[in-house]
Every structure is written in C-alpha cells, then in structure tokens.
Design a protein around this motif. Sequence first.
Motif, PDB file in Angstrom:
ATOM      1  N   GLN A 319       0.754  -1.095   0.096  1.00 54.71           N
ATOM      2  CA  GLN A 319      -0.035  -0.140  -0.069  1.00 54.71           C
ATOM      3  C   GLN A 319       0.913   1.214  -0.126  1.00 54.71           C
ATOM      4  OE1 GLN A 319      -1.412   0.570   3.753  1.00 54.71           O
ATOM      5  NE2 GLN A 319      -2.445   2.437   3.440  1.00 54.71           N
ATOM      6  N   SER A 320       0.628   1.991  -0.849  1.00 54.42           N
ATOM      7  CA  SER A 320       1.448   3.301  -0.975  1.00 54.42           C
ATOM      8  C   SER A 320       0.986   4.231   0.015  1.00 54.42           C
ATOM      9  CB  SER A 320       1.171   4.067  -2.583  1.00 54.42           C
ATOM     10  OG  SER A 320       1.968   5.272  -2.598  1.00 54.42           O
ATOM     11  N   GLN A 321       2.001   4.824   0.594  1.00 52.78           N
ATOM     12  CA  GLN A 321       1.541   5.974   1.673  1.00 52.78           C
ATOM     13  C   GLN A 321       2.265   7.213   1.706  1.00 52.78           C
ATOM     14  OE1 GLN A 321       1.305   4.419   5.725  1.00 52.78           O
ATOM     15  NE2 GLN A 321      -0.651   4.489   5.004  1.00 52.78           N
ATOM     16  N   TRP A 322       2.942   7.590   0.618  1.00 57.38           N
ATOM     17  CA  TRP A 322       3.449   9.053   0.402  1.00 57.38           C
ATOM     18  C   TRP A 322       2.258   9.674   0.242  1.00 57.38           C
ATOM     19  CZ3 TRP A 322       7.495  11.612   1.343  1.00 57.38           C
ATOM     20  CH2 TRP A 322       8.671  10.970   1.572  1.00 57.38           C
ATOM     21  N   SER A 323       1.357  10.167   1.214  1.00 61.67           N
ATOM     22  CA  SER A 323       0.267  10.894   1.154  1.00 61.67           C
ATOM     23  C   SER A 323       0.563  12.307   0.805  1.00 61.67           C
ATOM     24  CB  SER A 323      -0.607  10.848   2.294  1.00 61.67           C
ATOM     25  OG  SER A 323       0.038  11.268   3.520  1.00 61.67           O
ATOM     26  N   ASP A 324       1.128  12.500  -0.167  1.00 58.27           N
ATOM     27  CA  ASP A 324       1.666  13.682  -0.811  1.00 58.27           C
ATOM     28  C   ASP A 324       0.909  14.242  -2.166  1.00 58.27           C
ATOM     29  OD1 ASP A 324       5.187  13.133  -1.418  1.00 58.27           O
ATOM     30  OD2 ASP A 324       3.354  12.175  -2.255  1.00 58.27           O
TER      31      ASP A 324
END
Lengths: 324, 493
Positions: A319-324
């Motif tokens: 799950q990708s988490q670079w919430s930018d």
Amino acid sequence: MLSRVASSIYWMARYVERAENLARFIDVTLNVILDHSTEEQWEPLVRATGDTEYFREHYGEFSSENVRHFLTFDRDYPHSIFSSVSRARENARTVREAISSEAWETLNEFYLFVKQAADPGVSAANSEFYSEVKKQSHLFSGVFDSTMSRDKGWYFANIGRFVERADKISRILDVKYFTLLPDVSSVGTTVDDLLWSAVLRSVSGFEMFRKRYHTITIHRIVDFLVLNTRFPRAIHYCVRTAARSLNQVGGPEFNSNPALQLAGEIEQRLAVTTNDTIINGGLHEFIDTLQIDLNRLGSAINETYFGRRRTPVDPSMRQSQWSD
Amino acid sequence: MAELTFADYDTDGFFDEMFLPNGTPRQGAERLIERINDLPPGELRARQQSIESALLRMGITFTVYGDDAGTEKIFPFDVIPRIVQASDWRHIEAGLKQRITALNRFLDDIYHDQLIVQEGLIPREMLDKAKSFRPECVGLKPPGGIWCHITGTDLVRHSDGAIYVLEDNLRCPSGVSYVLQNRLVMKRSFPVAFAASEVRPVVNYPTQLFHTLSSVAPHGKPDPTVVVLTPGIYNSAYYEHSFLAQQMGVELVQGEDLVVENNRVYMFTTDGLAQVDVIYRRIDDDFLDPECFRKDSMLGVPGLMNAYREGNVALCNAPGTGVADDKVIYAYVPEMIRFYLRQEPILPNVPTYICQREEDRKYVLAHLDELVVKAANEAGGYGMLIGPHSTVEEQRDFARRIEADPRNYIAQPTLSLSRVPTVVGDHFEGRHVDLRPYVLYGGDSVWVLPGGLTRVALKKGSLVVNSSQGGGSKDTWVIDGRPTDASETDAAM
C-alpha cells in the motif's frame, strides 16, 4: 516483547550464525584440499546439508566450483551463505526498532558485502571471502553484545545463536569424522594430525585445544568439541548457554513450558555423558539424536514464545503511503 | 580553476533561497557559502559521495513500487542545505499553528453539527462528494477533541517572495525521518559551517512526538503504552515507521500483532496479551479495520474502530481526517480560519479555481495551457496536469476529465517556485524546492519542528518535487535569530 519481534530477532541471530558456520565449513575443506588434492572432499559437504537431491538436480557434478557456488552464492538455495545473510538482514529490517542502530548497520554492511562479492561469481568464493564472512559475523555479534541491554531481545538472539551453533558444530564433526576416518577400526589409533588440525582450526579451536591436550586423539576431540563447557563452540557450552538464556525470557512457568523442559533435558544428558560412551555407542548415532532433539527444541521455542498471533498477513499486500 | 564554487552561480531571475538577485548571500547563508567556496577542489563532491554511501549503509531507503517492486533506493540527497531566515520562520510557525487549529475545529465540526455548512460557508454538495469524508466517523469524540495530531504541510515560495500553503497532509504525512537523518549526515560533513550558522536543532522531534501521543491517552492514563502501527516492510515508508518507533522507544506493530477483546486492544507478546493505549497508525483509514472499512484489508485489526468509539484506545491521527486533504476542501481553509478563529489567515492559500463552480470551470477549460490542474484526492504527484509543461493532447484529456467529473478537479496558477543551489555534475544550478514542516498537536499545545523536509526537483526546470517522481531532499537550516533581531526579509523584492 512482541511475539513477532522475538521471533525475528531469534531468526536474525540464527541466520547470521548459519552463514558463519557455513563459511567455516567450506573454508576448512578448501584448506584440507591444499594438502590433499582430491575432489572427493566436496561431496560430504553437500551431504551434510541434507539437500543432495536439490544439488544433483541443479548442479550435477560434485566439483569444487559447483559446491562452492551452491553453498555460497546460490540465491535460489535457501541455505546458502547469500540466502542466510539476506534472511538475517530481512529479519533485522522488520525489527529495526528493537535492535540498536549500530547492530542494524553492521548487519546491513555485512549483507552489502556479500551481495557485492557475489557479482563476479564463484571465483570470489575463496578463502579470503570466507574469512571476511567470519569476521563480519564476529563483528555483528560483538556490536550486538556491546550495544544491547540484557533484556528479552538480547536473550532471544542468544538462544537463536547458540541453538544454531550447536547444530552446526555437530554437523561439522559428523561429516569430518566420516571423511577423515577410513574405517571405524581406526578409532584409538593415531589420527591424521593435519586433517584434524584443520577441523579444529575451522571452529577456531585449534589453539585452545592445544593448550589443553597437546596431541590429538578422537577421544580428546569429542571431549573438546562436544562435552567441554568452557569453549564457546563446544556443543555442551552452546546448549547450556541457550538453556540459561531461555530461563531469562519469561513466558510460561516451567511445568507448562516444553521449551524450558527440553533444553534442560538435553543439557542434563550432555552433563552425564563421557567421551567413551559417545564413541562406543557410535558418534554418528549420538549426533543424530542430538540433532533431532535440537529440532524439537526449535519447534518448542516457536510454539511457546512466537506462535501466539492472529493469522499472519501475506506480506505482498502493499500500500502506497506517500500521502503527498 | 577550483570547481564547485558559487563564483559563477546565476539565480536566472528566480527567487533564490540563498542569494539575492544581485548575487550577494542572503542573511544566514554567508558562513556556509564562505566555507563551500574555501573547500579544496574535489572536497565537496567527496563529501556528497560519502553522505550517499552513509545513507545506503544506514539503510535509509524507501521501497520502490511498480516495475522494480521491492527494490530499496536511497532518497536522493543534495548536500547544499536550504536556509530559512529567522523572520521567515516566525511567520511560518505562526501561520501553521493557526491553520492546524482551524483545521481541527473544522474536523470536529463536520463530524458533529456541521455549523460551517449551515452558515453557508462551504456548500453541502462539496462535503457530500468528498470521497474521504467518513460517515463511520460521524459523532466520534476523539480524546481532547483533537482529530489531527501530526501534520506535514507543504509550503512553497512564489516569485513574489510570499510563502503559500500548497497542501495540508492530515492523513499519514511522511518524510520526517529524512529530516532527522539529513541533519545527522550534514552535521558530520559540515561541522564548522553548521556551528557558525547557528542552526536550530531538530533532534528532539521523537521526544515531542512521544509527548504528543501520550497526551491523548484514554482516561488521561499517566504512563500509556504507545505503539506505531505499520503495514510492514514492503511499504515505501517502512524505514520511517521503524525509525520513529526506535527513536521513541516504543513497539512497532503490524496488524497481525494486535487483537481486540472486550473492546480493548491488546498485542501478542512472549508473555501473553498486553494492552495498548495509543496507536500512531501509519495505515490509511481504508485498511484500519476490516469490520468497519475495507473488508479485504489484511493490514488492520478487526474491531479496532469499536474499541476506539468506546474510548479505550487513541488513534493518531483520528480516522476521517483525510476529508481536509481533499483539494476542493483545501480551497475553503481561509474561510475556516475566519469562521472558527475570527482571524485573517497568516499563510495564504494558492489562489484556487474550483471546477464545480461554473464560472471557474469555464476559465480553467480556457486556460489549461497555463494552469496546474489537480485531482481532488490524488497524492504523490499523480493525477496532475502542469499546463505550461503539457502537450495539447494531455490538455484535451484533462478537459474531458473535468467535464465528466467537475467536483473532482481544482486548478491553480502555475507558480514559479523558489530555487536553491544544487550540485549538478561539476557546478551548481538552481533547482525548485518546496518545504514540508511538521506540526504536532497534543493535548496541551501545538509544536512546530524548526525546519522540515525540503524537497527538490532534481530535473532541470521541473516543478515536481515528489520522491515518486524523481525528487530528492536537502537539509533545512532554520537560523536561530532572536525575535528582537532587526533583520527583515526582502519578501517584497
């Protein structure tokens, strides 16, 4: 301590120890071959792994190159040095928060070194490489020992390290005993000093042995590598250390703790055994029993301390988490 | 000729964070520039290389998704730090505190009475269509009424010298571990320049984070058990999760390590079950609890939301905060500040066109070649159109998307981001940067980390700083000026 973390620390230490012992194993063979040029030396090494089937299928011939590549750099073989160090590092990576940064960095560098060495292929599987593996493993142990508090994490690592070491020392002894003794009637005769010296050197025990006994006999070898309680690579010493560490990690009471009971039993048996009993009953049989017991101990540790979790997650759930 | 000096450095007409337009150093940067100019030839490059190998050795990496999945890469690092003057920082800090206070009031409001909608300041349809609004969170009462404890706000400076808020990241902002590690390697590499520049420390972030997390423990428990919840080693930010857990001295847990019994959360330890009080979760809402959100989640803990509702565990950040990350909702933050705090915003938003409004939409569709268009809920630099750098085909594609789903798009003027000198081969060139400071909102106070993550677009002319799009990072030096300092910025220049 989290069960998962305890398990990872235990396996991290086991895999580092495994890589080191494998390096010692191959190195002693390389050294022996310098004095006795023969290819027959390599087959027993593969036999000792218990994976002869796999080897035949993927390599065929028991040549020096094949065996060294198989045991050293084979990425698909889960017990090669490369695989062991990768797994040690992978376990460390999942518990970075639980070990010191210094210990992590040392292990990471160990991994980067092996990874880089594997590039040119089997030509790099030489004495220099195996010495470096040993050195890196010692460095890791030293850093780990001098930066970690003596609490659960350190004790679980120690259990892993010494259970693994007891198992591997017994294998070295077993294989060498059979390759170096032409037949069982040679017990008690003068053994080939040169070859047994190499075996002792491979466990860094040659000098210690000499201090204690001067000349080499099979009885003395058994005394020193199996029953000694002061030499840190003797089987009895390893089992005793693992048992003592087990006593320090908490968990269930003795009466409902199969791991503690089993460790106590194995140690007790080593304490009352003599070198005569072992050699008369057959060293190979003795070692066989010991290895079965060590495997049972490993399972008991797993069930007692590591097994209480919900169904493990498939790690490929990403799950990708670079919430930018 | 000595290489890598600033002798020939050109600001190219951009706002440069280190040099004034006439080529003289900005306040606070003089000592560093002197030191760099005095280095023997080759020395700077040697230090850059030694930093890169240190980062690899330390395993300070992020995991790459996609074609080469599972590969670990170091986050590219540039040795020239970004300097923030004391007066600029005071302004930023005040603005961030104001903003996060208003955002927390907003979150508490929309999950309860929705006064801001009733007052007509935010159209109901905007809220109803916010994908990240969580009906499951309506009526929740997080400890202390705080929803968002950890924020990483993206700031940019435009050519007018003003600092704008580009995005609020209220879900699981990442990157702070790189801030701390960048500082570590910079201090090793440039001790003299660092000491002479009087830079404010960042080393106490983990301590502050731990205090923030502890301060919201259920029932004000004095010595709470805090954990960090990670999806595991394959997550791109795993390094950060382990680093923060290690630095705070708390357990790093995965979903499989936790279980809910009697609406309480426990972890499986070698001594049996142990209760958990505060969870710093680095897993998105969707995956937190298969009984409440996505049923196929293997990463979460069944029953977690019930334990949370019962007040037996604190989640940081609270579920539901993502609604404020919606880029349409972002456009209303200045309104929130006026409505909840009765103040004027200290840090302005970038002017934003909301495609849902007919008038805005017409303008956007007519000016796609000069605007930046963003999808409301995309992250990581995906789902964006940068008008001036786009093809006609791409513009047509976005026009179709906007017309099909106008609520999902906003547009902003293309900013001319400020630049910082960056090592490019054998010389320095300016590269565009943004800044992500980190804000901690605990039970009793708001704290801003002095500095933050400066991300730099390494490609020449690129405006996209995201790590997923080939961006790198720099250390951020906030100069420790006393507020009585008469130093003023040339913000108007």
